[in-house]
Motif scaffolding. Structure first.
Motif, mmCIF file in Angstrom:
data_model
loop_
_atom_site.group_PDB
_atom_site.id
_atom_site.type_symbol
_atom_site.label_atom_id
_atom_site.label_comp_id
_atom_site.label_asym_id
_atom_site.label_seq_id
_atom_site.Cartn_x
_atom_site.Cartn_y
_atom_site.Cartn_z
ATOM 1 N N GLU A 162 0.842 -1.139 0.096
ATOM 2 C CA GLU A 162 0.016 -0.063 -0.247
ATOM 3 C C GLU A 162 0.918 1.351 0.136
ATOM 4 O O GLU A 162 0.368 2.241 -0.652
ATOM 5 N N ILE A 163 1.771 1.231 0.693
ATOM 6 C CA ILE A 163 2.809 2.528 0.745
ATOM 7 C C ILE A 163 3.296 2.668 -0.629
ATOM 8 O O ILE A 163 3.431 3.833 -0.884
ATOM 9 N N THR A 164 3.930 1.881 -1.048
ATOM 10 C CA THR A 164 4.590 2.038 -2.445
ATOM 11 C C THR A 164 3.563 2.293 -3.336
ATOM 12 O O THR A 164 3.794 3.186 -4.357
ATOM 13 N N ARG A 165 2.476 1.580 -3.191
ATOM 14 C CA ARG A 165 1.482 1.786 -4.417
ATOM 15 C C ARG A 165 0.809 3.631 -4.326
ATOM 16 O O ARG A 165 0.682 4.198 -5.165
ATOM 17 N N GLN A 166 0.706 3.933 -3.060
ATOM 18 C CA GLN A 166 0.431 5.251 -2.846
ATOM 19 C C GLN A 166 1.489 6.318 -3.631
ATOM 20 O O GLN A 166 1.105 7.304 -4.110
ATOM 21 N N LYS A 167 2.770 6.011 -3.056
ATOM 22 C CA LYS A 167 3.674 6.813 -3.897
ATOM 23 C C LYS A 167 3.655 6.760 -5.307
ATOM 24 O O LYS A 167 3.852 7.769 -5.923
ATOM 25 N N LEU A 168 3.525 5.731 -6.066
ATOM 26 C CA LEU A 168 3.365 5.641 -7.308
ATOM 27 C C LEU A 168 2.288 6.375 -7.907
ATOM 28 O O LEU A 168 2.164 6.874 -9.155
ATOM 29 N N ASN A 169 1.093 6.317 -7.217
ATOM 30 C CA ASN A 169 0.150 7.141 -7.556
ATOM 31 C C ASN A 169 0.479 8.377 -7.526
ATOM 32 O O ASN A 169 -0.095 9.192 -8.756
ATOM 33 N N ASP A 170 1.029 9.016 -6.666
ATOM 34 C CA ASP A 170 1.534 10.310 -6.699
ATOM 35 C C ASP A 170 2.290 10.610 -7.941
ATOM 36 O O ASP A 170 2.332 11.819 -8.335
ATOM 37 N N ASP A 171 3.383 9.800 -8.298
ATOM 38 C CA ASP A 171 4.334 9.857 -9.117
ATOM 39 C C ASP A 171 3.461 10.146 -10.651
ATOM 40 O O ASP A 171 3.635 10.874 -11.407
ATOM 41 N N VAL A 172 2.618 9.075 -10.724
ATOM 42 C CA VAL A 172 1.639 9.239 -12.095
ATOM 43 C C VAL A 172 0.783 10.291 -12.186
ATOM 44 O O VAL A 172 0.946 11.169 -13.494
ATOM 45 N N GLU A 192 -8.131 3.577 -5.266
ATOM 46 C CA GLU A 192 -7.380 4.153 -6.357
ATOM 47 C C GLU A 192 -7.798 4.976 -7.676
ATOM 48 O O GLU A 192 -7.225 6.066 -7.895
ATOM 49 N N SER A 193 -9.046 4.457 -7.903
ATOM 50 C CA SER A 193 -9.712 5.150 -8.957
ATOM 51 C C SER A 193 -10.275 6.574 -8.600
ATOM 52 O O SER A 193 -9.957 7.821 -9.286
ATOM 53 N N ALA A 194 -10.543 6.656 -7.344
ATOM 54 C CA ALA A 194 -11.128 7.909 -6.888
ATOM 55 C C ALA A 194 -10.064 8.881 -6.649
ATOM 56 O O ALA A 194 -10.090 10.137 -6.739
ATOM 57 N N TYR A 195 -8.786 8.358 -6.357
ATOM 58 C CA TYR A 195 -7.639 9.064 -5.907
ATOM 59 C C TYR A 195 -6.937 9.806 -7.089
ATOM 60 O O TYR A 195 -6.806 10.973 -7.371
ATOM 61 N N LEU A 196 -6.872 8.881 -8.253
ATOM 62 C CA LEU A 196 -6.217 9.188 -9.322
ATOM 63 C C LEU A 196 -7.017 10.271 -10.486
ATOM 64 O O LEU A 196 -6.548 10.922 -11.174
ATOM 65 N N SER A 197 -8.338 9.734 -10.467
ATOM 66 C CA SER A 197 -9.043 10.048 -11.945
ATOM 67 C C SER A 197 -9.665 11.431 -11.987
ATOM 68 O O SER A 197 -9.879 12.142 -10.757
ATOM 69 N N SER A 198 -9.762 11.838 -13.352
ATOM 70 C CA SER A 198 -10.683 13.220 -13.387
ATOM 71 C C SER A 198 -12.173 12.341 -13.974
ATOM 72 O O SER A 198 -12.982 13.337 -13.929
ATOM 73 N N ARG A 199 -11.889 11.266 -14.113
ATOM 74 C CA ARG A 199 -13.347 10.481 -14.864
ATOM 75 C C ARG A 199 -13.120 9.256 -14.648
ATOM 76 O O ARG A 199 -12.065 8.658 -14.626
ATOM 77 N N ILE A 200 -14.176 8.637 -14.280
ATOM 78 C CA ILE A 200 -14.244 7.023 -14.042
ATOM 79 C C ILE A 200 -15.228 6.482 -14.767
ATOM 80 O O ILE A 200 -16.458 6.808 -14.619
ATOM 81 N N VAL A 201 -14.849 5.451 -15.560
ATOM 82 C CA VAL A 201 -15.850 4.567 -16.310
ATOM 83 C C VAL A 201 -16.159 3.431 -15.566
ATOM 84 O O VAL A 201 -15.255 2.522 -15.526
ATOM 85 N N VAL A 202 -17.296 3.141 -15.053
ATOM 86 C CA VAL A 202 -17.570 2.128 -14.173
ATOM 87 C C VAL A 202 -17.994 0.952 -15.182
ATOM 88 O O VAL A 202 -19.213 1.217 -16.148
ATOM 89 N N MET A 203 -17.695 -0.467 -15.259
ATOM 90 C CA MET A 203 -17.960 -1.560 -16.126
ATOM 91 C C MET A 203 -18.553 -2.648 -15.362
ATOM 92 O O MET A 203 -18.243 -2.670 -14.222
#
Length: 254
Positions: A162-172, A192-203
Protein backbone atom coordinates in the motif's frame (compact mmCIF):
# COMPACT_ATOMS: atom_id res chain seq x y z
CA UNK A 1 -14.45 3.11 -29.16
CA UNK A 2 -17.47 2.63 -31.39
CA UNK A 3 -19.76 -0.34 -30.60
CA UNK A 4 -16.81 -2.61 -29.87
CA UNK A 5 -17.43 -6.30 -29.19
CA UNK A 6 -14.83 -8.99 -28.58
CA UNK A 7 -15.34 -12.75 -28.79
CA UNK A 8 -12.33 -14.94 -28.03
CA UNK A 9 -11.56 -18.16 -29.91
CA UNK A 10 -13.00 -20.25 -27.05
CA UNK A 11 -16.36 -18.52 -27.48
CA UNK A 12 -16.07 -16.17 -24.50
CA UNK A 13 -17.87 -12.87 -25.12
CA UNK A 14 -15.59 -10.41 -23.30
CA UNK A 15 -17.02 -7.10 -24.56
CA UNK A 16 -20.39 -6.32 -26.07
CA UNK A 17 -21.28 -3.11 -27.91
CA UNK A 18 -18.89 -0.97 -25.84
CA UNK A 19 -18.62 2.69 -26.80
CA UNK A 20 -16.33 5.21 -25.12
CA UNK A 21 -15.23 8.74 -25.99
CA UNK A 22 -11.93 9.97 -24.55
CA UNK A 23 -11.04 13.65 -24.50
CA UNK A 24 -7.50 14.97 -24.61
CA UNK A 25 -5.89 15.55 -21.20
CA UNK A 26 -8.28 13.35 -19.23
CA UNK A 27 -7.22 10.84 -16.60
CA UNK A 28 -9.76 8.05 -17.01
CA UNK A 29 -9.96 4.97 -14.83
CA UNK A 30 -11.69 1.85 -16.13
CA UNK A 31 -13.13 0.33 -12.96
CA UNK A 32 -14.90 -2.97 -12.55
CA UNK A 33 -14.72 -6.48 -11.07
CA UNK A 34 -12.21 -9.03 -12.32
CA UNK A 35 -13.21 -10.48 -15.67
CA UNK A 36 -15.35 -7.56 -16.79
CA UNK A 37 -13.20 -6.81 -19.86
CA UNK A 38 -11.19 -3.81 -18.62
CA UNK A 39 -7.84 -5.15 -19.78
CA UNK A 40 -9.35 -6.47 -23.01
CA UNK A 41 -10.66 -3.00 -23.83
CA UNK A 42 -7.28 -1.44 -23.05
CA UNK A 43 -5.42 -3.92 -25.25
CA UNK A 44 -7.80 -3.29 -28.14
CA UNK A 45 -7.18 0.46 -27.81
CA UNK A 46 -3.42 -0.24 -27.82
CA UNK A 47 -3.66 -2.43 -30.92
CA UNK A 48 -2.57 -5.53 -28.99
CA UNK A 49 -5.81 -7.22 -29.97
CA UNK A 50 -8.47 -6.65 -32.60
CA UNK A 51 -12.19 -6.16 -31.96
CA UNK A 52 -14.54 -8.78 -33.33
CA UNK A 53 -16.82 -5.94 -34.37
CA UNK A 54 -16.85 -2.18 -33.99
CA UNK A 55 -13.98 0.24 -34.42
CA UNK A 56 -11.40 2.45 -32.72
CA UNK A 57 -11.41 5.96 -34.19
CA UNK A 58 -8.47 8.36 -33.73
CA UNK A 59 -8.56 12.18 -34.13
CA UNK A 60 -5.41 12.28 -36.27
CA UNK A 61 -4.34 11.67 -39.85
CA UNK A 62 -1.01 10.07 -38.82
CA UNK A 63 -2.18 6.46 -38.67
CA UNK A 64 0.30 3.60 -39.15
CA UNK A 65 -0.30 0.25 -40.87
CA UNK A 66 -1.80 -1.20 -37.68
CA UNK A 67 -4.43 1.56 -37.54
CA UNK A 68 -2.80 3.32 -34.57
CA UNK A 69 -1.65 6.93 -34.18
CA UNK A 70 2.05 7.08 -35.06
CA UNK A 71 4.23 7.18 -31.94
CA UNK A 72 1.47 8.49 -29.70
CA UNK A 73 0.85 5.52 -27.34
CA UNK A 74 2.72 4.28 -24.28
CA UNK A 75 1.71 1.10 -22.43
CA UNK A 76 2.47 -0.02 -18.85
CA UNK A 77 1.61 -3.65 -18.17
CA UNK A 78 0.56 -5.35 -14.92
CA UNK A 79 4.11 -6.67 -14.57
CA UNK A 80 7.18 -4.52 -15.27
CA UNK A 81 8.21 -6.90 -18.13
CA UNK A 82 11.82 -5.75 -18.03
CA UNK A 83 14.69 -7.52 -19.81
CA UNK A 84 16.65 -9.10 -16.93
CA UNK A 85 19.90 -9.22 -18.92
CA UNK A 86 19.85 -5.46 -19.62
CA UNK A 87 20.55 -2.47 -17.43
CA UNK A 88 17.87 -0.03 -16.39
CA UNK A 89 19.25 2.38 -19.01
CA UNK A 90 18.95 -0.17 -21.82
CA UNK A 91 15.46 -1.20 -20.73
CA UNK A 92 14.26 2.39 -20.97
CA UNK A 93 16.07 2.84 -24.29
CA UNK A 94 14.19 -0.07 -25.91
CA UNK A 95 11.28 1.91 -27.49
CA UNK A 96 13.74 4.41 -28.96
CA UNK A 97 15.94 1.59 -30.23
CA UNK A 98 12.92 0.02 -31.95
CA UNK A 99 12.28 3.37 -33.59
CA UNK A 100 15.92 3.41 -34.72
CA UNK A 101 16.75 6.57 -32.79
CA UNK A 102 20.53 6.90 -32.55
CA UNK A 103 22.01 6.14 -29.13
CA UNK A 104 23.60 9.59 -28.93
CA UNK A 105 20.24 11.22 -29.61
CA UNK A 106 18.52 8.98 -27.04
CA UNK A 107 20.72 9.65 -24.03
CA UNK A 108 19.14 12.87 -22.75
CA UNK A 109 15.62 11.51 -23.19
CA UNK A 110 16.48 8.31 -21.32
CA UNK A 111 18.09 10.16 -18.43
CA UNK A 112 15.22 12.67 -18.30
CA UNK A 113 12.80 9.74 -18.17
CA UNK A 114 14.69 8.09 -15.33
CA UNK A 115 14.96 11.38 -13.47
CA UNK A 116 11.19 11.89 -13.77
CA UNK A 117 10.61 8.67 -11.79
CA UNK A 118 13.49 9.23 -9.36
CA UNK A 119 15.85 6.60 -10.78
CA UNK A 120 18.60 8.62 -12.48
CA UNK A 121 21.17 7.12 -10.07
CA UNK A 122 20.16 3.56 -11.02
CA UNK A 123 20.78 3.73 -14.78
CA UNK A 124 23.56 1.10 -14.60
CA UNK A 125 21.66 -1.24 -12.27
CA UNK A 126 19.95 -4.46 -13.35
CA UNK A 127 16.29 -5.31 -12.64
CA UNK A 128 17.27 -7.99 -10.12
CA UNK A 129 18.91 -5.27 -8.02
CA UNK A 130 15.70 -3.23 -7.72
CA UNK A 131 12.62 -3.46 -5.53
CA UNK A 132 9.21 -4.17 -7.06
CA UNK A 133 8.25 -0.51 -6.92
CA UNK A 134 11.51 0.55 -8.56
CA UNK A 135 11.05 -1.97 -11.38
CA UNK A 136 7.58 -0.55 -12.01
CA UNK A 137 9.09 2.96 -12.13
CA UNK A 138 11.48 1.72 -14.83
CA UNK A 139 8.47 0.40 -16.76
CA UNK A 140 6.78 3.81 -16.49
CA UNK A 141 9.95 5.59 -17.64
CA UNK A 142 10.18 3.24 -20.62
CA UNK A 143 6.57 4.01 -21.59
CA UNK A 144 7.20 7.76 -21.22
CA UNK A 145 10.48 7.97 -23.13
CA UNK A 146 8.71 8.43 -26.48
CA UNK A 147 6.64 11.31 -25.03
CA UNK A 148 3.28 9.61 -25.77
CA UNK A 149 0.10 11.62 -26.01
CA UNK A 150 -1.84 8.64 -24.64
CA UNK A 151 -0.57 6.51 -21.74
CA UNK A 152 -2.35 3.19 -21.14
CA UNK A 153 -1.83 1.50 -17.76
CA UNK A 154 -3.14 -2.00 -17.01
CA UNK A 155 -3.40 -2.42 -13.21
CA UNK A 156 0.29 -1.57 -12.84
CA UNK A 157 0.33 -1.30 -9.04
CA UNK A 158 -2.01 -4.15 -8.05
CA UNK A 159 0.78 -6.39 -6.72
CA UNK A 160 2.56 -3.70 -4.68
CA UNK A 161 2.26 -2.90 -0.99
CA UNK A 162 0.00 0.00 0.00
CA UNK A 163 2.78 2.49 0.81
CA UNK A 164 4.57 1.89 -2.50
CA UNK A 165 1.27 2.00 -4.36
CA UNK A 166 0.35 5.38 -2.89
CA UNK A 167 3.77 6.79 -3.78
CA UNK A 168 3.49 5.60 -7.37
CA UNK A 169 -0.05 7.00 -7.60
CA UNK A 170 1.42 10.40 -6.67
CA UNK A 171 4.21 9.95 -9.24
CA UNK A 172 1.75 9.16 -12.03
CA UNK A 173 -0.40 12.19 -11.19
CA UNK A 174 2.70 14.39 -11.24
CA UNK A 175 3.76 13.05 -14.67
CA UNK A 176 0.20 13.50 -15.99
CA UNK A 177 0.20 17.15 -14.96
CA UNK A 178 3.78 17.73 -16.11
CA UNK A 179 3.40 16.34 -19.64
CA UNK A 180 -0.29 17.07 -20.26
CA UNK A 181 -0.94 13.61 -21.65
CA UNK A 182 -4.13 11.56 -21.64
CA UNK A 183 -4.18 8.52 -19.35
CA UNK A 184 -6.44 5.47 -19.36
CA UNK A 185 -5.84 3.47 -16.18
CA UNK A 186 -7.30 0.02 -15.48
CA UNK A 187 -7.97 -0.80 -11.83
CA UNK A 188 -10.36 -2.78 -9.62
CA UNK A 189 -9.71 -0.47 -6.63
CA UNK A 190 -12.39 2.09 -5.77
CA UNK A 191 -9.88 4.06 -3.67
CA UNK A 192 -7.21 4.17 -6.36
CA UNK A 193 -9.63 5.26 -9.06
CA UNK A 194 -11.12 7.97 -6.81
CA UNK A 195 -7.67 9.31 -5.99
CA UNK A 196 -6.24 9.38 -9.51
CA UNK A 197 -9.04 10.15 -11.90
CA UNK A 198 -10.69 13.12 -13.51
CA UNK A 199 -13.27 10.63 -14.80
CA UNK A 200 -14.20 7.07 -13.86
CA UNK A 201 -15.85 4.66 -16.28
CA UNK A 202 -17.53 1.84 -14.33
CA UNK A 203 -17.93 -1.42 -16.25
CA UNK A 204 -20.22 -4.30 -15.46
CA UNK A 205 -19.25 -7.95 -15.65
CA UNK A 206 -18.95 -10.07 -18.75
CA UNK A 207 -19.85 -9.23 -21.34
CA UNK A 208 -18.17 -5.94 -20.50
CA UNK A 209 -20.05 -2.73 -21.12
CA UNK A 210 -19.95 0.82 -19.81
CA UNK A 211 -22.40 0.94 -16.92
CA UNK A 212 -21.82 4.46 -15.60
CA UNK A 213 -19.54 7.39 -16.41
CA UNK A 214 -18.56 9.58 -13.45
CA UNK A 215 -16.94 13.00 -13.74
CA UNK A 216 -14.78 13.61 -10.67
CA UNK A 217 -15.09 17.18 -9.43
CA UNK A 218 -11.95 17.31 -7.30
CA UNK A 219 -8.71 19.33 -7.65
CA UNK A 220 -6.09 17.86 -10.04
CA UNK A 221 -3.41 18.31 -7.37
CA UNK A 222 -4.15 15.59 -4.82
CA UNK A 223 -1.32 15.42 -2.37
CA UNK A 224 -0.73 15.88 1.34
CA UNK A 225 -3.97 15.49 3.28
CA UNK A 226 -6.24 14.77 0.33
CA UNK A 227 -6.57 11.06 1.19
CA UNK A 228 -8.11 12.03 4.54
CA UNK A 229 -10.30 14.85 3.17
CA UNK A 230 -14.08 14.89 3.10
CA UNK A 231 -14.04 15.40 -0.66
CA UNK A 232 -12.08 12.18 -1.17
CA UNK A 233 -14.37 10.27 1.20
CA UNK A 234 -17.46 11.42 -0.68
CA UNK A 235 -15.89 10.53 -4.02
CA UNK A 236 -15.03 7.03 -2.75
CA UNK A 237 -18.62 6.57 -1.55
CA UNK A 238 -20.08 7.67 -4.89
CA UNK A 239 -17.76 5.41 -6.86
CA UNK A 240 -18.35 2.47 -4.52
CA UNK A 241 -22.12 2.80 -4.91
CA UNK A 242 -21.77 2.95 -8.72
CA UNK A 243 -19.60 -0.17 -8.73
CA UNK A 244 -22.00 -2.08 -6.47
CA UNK A 245 -24.87 -1.09 -8.73
CA UNK A 246 -22.95 -2.37 -11.77
CA UNK A 247 -22.25 -5.69 -10.02
CA UNK A 248 -25.92 -6.07 -9.03
CA UNK A 249 -27.06 -5.25 -12.57
CA UNK A 250 -24.75 -7.95 -13.97
CA UNK A 251 -26.05 -10.53 -11.46
CA UNK A 252 -29.69 -10.01 -12.46
CA UNK A 253 -28.98 -9.82 -16.20
CA UNK A 254 -30.95 -12.55 -18.02
Amino acid sequence: MRHVSKVFSNGTLALKDMSLDVRGGEFISLLGPSGCGKSTALRIIAGLGAPTSGSIDWPTSKINQKGLPEGDIGFVFQDPTLMPWSTVYENVRLPLKLKRVAKADSHDRIMDGLASVGLADFAKSYPRELSGGMRMRVSIARAMVTRPKLLLMDEPFAALDEITRQKLNDDVLRLWRQFGMTVIFVTHSVYESAYLSSRIVVMRARPGQVYSDLQIDQPPTREGDYRTSEGYRQTCQTVSEALQSAITAAEVRP
